[in-house]
Design a protein around this motif. Sequence first.
Motif, PDB file in Angstrom:
ATOM      1  N   UNK A   1     -10.797 -91.575 -34.473  1.00  0.00           N
ATOM      2  CA  UNK A   1      -9.474 -91.017 -34.201  1.00  0.00           C
ATOM      3  C   UNK A   1      -9.231 -89.650 -34.828  1.00  0.00           C
ATOM      4  N   UNK A   2     -10.065 -89.243 -35.801  1.00  0.00           N
ATOM      5  CA  UNK A   2      -9.855 -87.934 -36.441  1.00  0.00           C
ATOM      6  C   UNK A   2     -10.432 -86.828 -35.557  1.00  0.00           C
ATOM      7  N   UNK A   3      -9.953 -86.794 -34.325  1.00  0.00           N
ATOM      8  CA  UNK A   3     -10.577 -85.996 -33.270  1.00  0.00           C
ATOM      9  C   UNK A   3     -10.375 -84.498 -33.444  1.00  0.00           C
ATOM     10  N   UNK A   4      -9.138 -84.081 -33.740  1.00  0.00           N
ATOM     11  CA  UNK A   4      -8.866 -82.662 -33.885  1.00  0.00           C
ATOM     12  C   UNK A   4      -9.630 -82.045 -35.037  1.00  0.00           C
ATOM     13  N   UNK A   5      -9.781 -82.803 -36.115  1.00  0.00           N
ATOM     14  CA  UNK A   5     -10.497 -82.302 -37.289  1.00  0.00           C
ATOM     15  C   UNK A   5     -11.973 -82.097 -36.961  1.00  0.00           C
ATOM     16  N   UNK A   6     -12.568 -83.071 -36.259  1.00  0.00           N
ATOM     17  CA  UNK A   6     -13.960 -82.928 -35.846  1.00  0.00           C
ATOM     18  C   UNK A   6     -14.154 -81.741 -34.920  1.00  0.00           C
ATOM     19  N   UNK A   7     -13.224 -81.567 -33.982  1.00  0.00           N
ATOM     20  CA  UNK A   7     -13.336 -80.471 -33.022  1.00  0.00           C
ATOM     21  C   UNK A   7     -13.174 -79.118 -33.695  1.00  0.00           C
TER      22      UNK A   7
ATOM     23  N   UNK B   1     -13.480 -77.175 -44.289  1.00  0.00           N
ATOM     24  CA  UNK B   1     -13.287 -78.509 -44.866  1.00  0.00           C
ATOM     25  C   UNK B   1     -12.039 -79.137 -44.283  1.00  0.00           C
ATOM     26  N   UNK B   2     -12.141 -80.406 -43.952  1.00  0.00           N
ATOM     27  CA  UNK B   2     -10.984 -81.142 -43.465  1.00  0.00           C
ATOM     28  C   UNK B   2     -11.071 -82.582 -43.911  1.00  0.00           C
ATOM     29  N   UNK B   3     -10.059 -83.365 -43.537  1.00  0.00           N
ATOM     30  CA  UNK B   3     -10.035 -84.767 -43.933  1.00  0.00           C
ATOM     31  C   UNK B   3      -9.576 -85.634 -42.774  1.00  0.00           C
ATOM     32  N   UNK B   4     -10.202 -86.779 -42.664  1.00  0.00           N
ATOM     33  CA  UNK B   4      -9.800 -87.781 -41.695  1.00  0.00           C
ATOM     34  C   UNK B   4      -9.664 -89.114 -42.393  1.00  0.00           C
ATOM     35  N   UNK B   5      -9.292 -90.133 -41.628  1.00  0.00           N
ATOM     36  CA  UNK B   5      -9.280 -91.492 -42.158  1.00  0.00           C
ATOM     37  C   UNK B   5     -10.164 -92.358 -41.281  1.00  0.00           C
ATOM     38  N   UNK B   6     -10.695 -93.427 -41.878  1.00  0.00           N
ATOM     39  CA  UNK B   6     -11.720 -94.210 -41.194  1.00  0.00           C
ATOM     40  C   UNK B   6     -11.603 -95.676 -41.582  1.00  0.00           C
ATOM     41  N   UNK B   7     -11.536 -96.531 -40.573  1.00  0.00           N
ATOM     42  CA  UNK B   7     -11.706 -97.976 -40.749  1.00  0.00           C
ATOM     43  C   UNK B   7     -13.006 -98.399 -40.058  1.00  0.00           C
TER      44      UNK B   7
ATOM     45  N   UNK C   1     -17.300 -91.484 -44.924  1.00  0.00           N
ATOM     46  CA  UNK C   1     -16.313 -92.544 -45.168  1.00  0.00           C
ATOM     47  C   UNK C   1     -16.610 -93.123 -46.549  1.00  0.00           C
ATOM     48  N   UNK C   2     -15.840 -92.725 -47.556  1.00  0.00           N
ATOM     49  CA  UNK C   2     -16.086 -93.277 -48.888  1.00  0.00           C
ATOM     50  C   UNK C   2     -15.694 -94.753 -48.964  1.00  0.00           C
ATOM     51  N   UNK C   3     -16.153 -95.413 -50.014  1.00  0.00           N
ATOM     52  CA  UNK C   3     -15.692 -96.763 -50.308  1.00  0.00           C
ATOM     53  C   UNK C   3     -14.171 -96.760 -50.423  1.00  0.00           C
ATOM     54  N   UNK C   4     -13.534 -97.807 -49.926  1.00  0.00           N
ATOM     55  CA  UNK C   4     -12.078 -97.902 -50.028  1.00  0.00           C
ATOM     56  C   UNK C   4     -11.649 -97.813 -51.498  1.00  0.00           C
ATOM     57  N   UNK C   5     -10.670 -96.947 -51.767  1.00  0.00           N
ATOM     58  CA  UNK C   5     -10.175 -96.775 -53.116  1.00  0.00           C
ATOM     59  C   UNK C   5     -10.900 -95.704 -53.903  1.00  0.00           C
TER      60      UNK C   5
ATOM     61  N   UNK D   1     -14.877 -96.168 -37.876  1.00  0.00           N
ATOM     62  CA  UNK D   1     -15.639 -95.049 -37.329  1.00  0.00           C
ATOM     63  C   UNK D   1     -14.826 -93.799 -37.072  1.00  0.00           C
ATOM     64  N   UNK D   2     -13.567 -93.758 -37.516  1.00  0.00           N
ATOM     65  CA  UNK D   2     -12.661 -92.670 -37.140  1.00  0.00           C
ATOM     66  C   UNK D   2     -12.974 -91.331 -37.799  1.00  0.00           C
ATOM     67  N   UNK D   3     -13.809 -91.299 -38.826  1.00  0.00           N
ATOM     68  CA  UNK D   3     -14.395 -90.057 -39.325  1.00  0.00           C
ATOM     69  C   UNK D   3     -15.786 -89.886 -38.744  1.00  0.00           C
ATOM     70  N   UNK D   4     -16.551 -90.954 -38.749  1.00  0.00           N
ATOM     71  CA  UNK D   4     -17.975 -90.877 -38.383  1.00  0.00           C
ATOM     72  C   UNK D   4     -18.187 -90.545 -36.910  1.00  0.00           C
ATOM     73  N   UNK D   5     -17.360 -91.113 -36.034  1.00  0.00           N
ATOM     74  CA  UNK D   5     -17.520 -90.845 -34.601  1.00  0.00           C
ATOM     75  C   UNK D   5     -17.221 -89.384 -34.245  1.00  0.00           C
ATOM     76  N   UNK D   6     -16.084 -88.811 -34.669  1.00  0.00           N
ATOM     77  CA  UNK D   6     -15.865 -87.395 -34.332  1.00  0.00           C
ATOM     78  C   UNK D   6     -16.858 -86.453 -35.003  1.00  0.00           C
ATOM     79  N   UNK D   7     -17.326 -86.788 -36.206  1.00  0.00           N
ATOM     80  CA  UNK D   7     -18.358 -85.961 -36.827  1.00  0.00           C
ATOM     81  C   UNK D   7     -19.615 -85.977 -35.963  1.00  0.00           C
TER      82      UNK D   7
END
Length: 215
Positions: A70-76, A85-91, A108-112, A93-99
């Motif tokens: 879902x972090x599509x604009x940041x990846x684009x 540098x930008x930031x997304x959120x991921x459950x 996608x770091x460990x939660x917390x 794949x929402x960082x990994x897929x657009x990257x």
Amino acid sequence: QGMDSTIGYTCLIGKPALDDSVIVKVLKSCGAVPFVKTNIVQSMQSFESGNPIFGVTGNPHNVEFTPGGSSSGEGSLIGSGGSTLGFGTDIGGSIRAPAHLSGCCGLKPTRGRLSNLGLQGQNSQVFCLFASIGPMAPNVDSLVLAMRALACSLMFELDQNLPPLPFNEEDFQSKMPLRIGYYMTDGYLEAVPSVQRAVRMTKELLEKAGHVLVP
């Protein structure tokens, strides 16, 4: 502070944040200059990109294709060279897929590991799913720089729910071989050939570097 975070929902227009999130505060303390917020898919629950407020974001290499989500604009934006540098959120794949689809790097770091305090989001706790915020950048070195800068005393002071673990330089610089698990299929859905090839290439490069790869 002062900006809407709509998640693509029209009902959240005109409800600006009253304060910076913890991540933004720490970034500013490092000298970063936030200059743009980017698009996401409505509700943050799809690998597509579009919502009724800002429309559709295209892939930076071919606008007829999706940049992932879902972090599509940041990846684009990063994939097209528009930001360092930008930031997304991921459950899921929402960082990994657009990257992957936009041609940049994401973590996608460990939660917390990084603070979510002050972020606008869904009430994912209802589903026992928790998003991680993570960096997106043109290269891996920039991801390392971001994590090194963010895992600092200020972040742990501003968000005391986080374990106060600074960036571990000793582990990062270690030459000790790693034991890394990988898989080509989950037994349900086959990855497309290009993704399978990417996994094989990564496996070979890691083995050449001395690491042990375990299927």
